[in-house]
Design an enzyme around this catalytic site. Sequence first.
Site, short mmCIF file in Angstrom:
data_model
loop_
_atom_site.label_atom_id
_atom_site.label_comp_id
_atom_site.label_asym_id
_atom_site.label_seq_id
_atom_site.Cartn_x
_atom_site.Cartn_y
_atom_site.Cartn_z
N ASN A 21 0.69 -1.02 0.01
CA ASN A 21 -0.01 0.14 0.00
C ASN A 21 0.78 1.34 0.06
OD1 ASN A 21 -2.10 1.39 0.24
ND2 ASN A 21 -3.42 0.14 1.44
N HIS A 47 24.25 1.74 10.90
CA HIS A 47 25.33 2.63 11.11
C HIS A 47 26.13 2.09 12.35
CE1 HIS A 47 24.22 4.86 7.64
NE2 HIS A 47 23.06 5.01 8.28
N GLY A 104 -0.11 -1.57 9.23
CA GLY A 104 0.22 0.02 9.00
C GLY A 104 1.19 0.73 9.67
N ALA A 130 -0.05 -3.06 13.28
CA ALA A 130 0.17 -1.99 12.89
C ALA A 130 1.00 -1.32 14.13
CB ALA A 130 -1.25 -0.95 12.79
N ARG A 175 0.11 -14.63 20.25
CA ARG A 175 -0.64 -15.55 19.95
C ARG A 175 -0.36 -16.57 18.90
NH1 ARG A 175 -5.27 -15.36 16.72
NH2 ARG A 175 -5.87 -13.13 16.21
#
Length: 194
Positions: free
Chosen positions: A83, A113, A150, A168, A191
């Site tokens: 997305n 880094h 997301g 998310a 779970r």
Amino acid sequence: MTEREKMLAGELYDCGDDELIKQWHKAKDLIREYNNCISSDMNTKNRILDNLLGGKGKNLWITAPFFVDYGNNIYFGNNCEVNMNCTFLDDNKITIGNNALIAPNVQIYTAFHPTNAKDRFGKTKEDGSFEFCKTKTAPVVIGDNVWIGGGAIIMPGVTIGDNVVIGAGSVVTKNIASNKVAYGNPCRVVRENT
């Protein structure tokens, strides 16, 4: 050993190397073209992805905008969807299996880094400037049938098994075994995914 070979081997490398900078600019030009492409122009979008990515299976859908470092270190299986507004820093390989769903604003990092500033920047030049910061990498592997929610961040060196859901906003710092639901910062298994 070239700087690209060092990069893919996970050794300390110079990202200011001419070959790497050339590949980086090529990817930025291709991704700019992709992000500005007419949304319904699938032929152009597929042509760009064929030139950008290391490999892709059938039915890849990436919603613009999409951001990469090199592009050619990213490999998708079949039936994957990415997305909008995702960033893949593919300084090492990012391998994504079949049937992956990657939600908006997901970030996948393979680069990191040194924590010591002297190792990161090297010696300061006489004019006060310094070279590109030194970088190391570790690959990211995402299995089949994975859904990444997301805003999740996948850190360098992480492997996510098959049939996993990442919640998310999670920050995934360690491997997640197959058939799990995991979320949080840091991401933890909560779970089984049956």
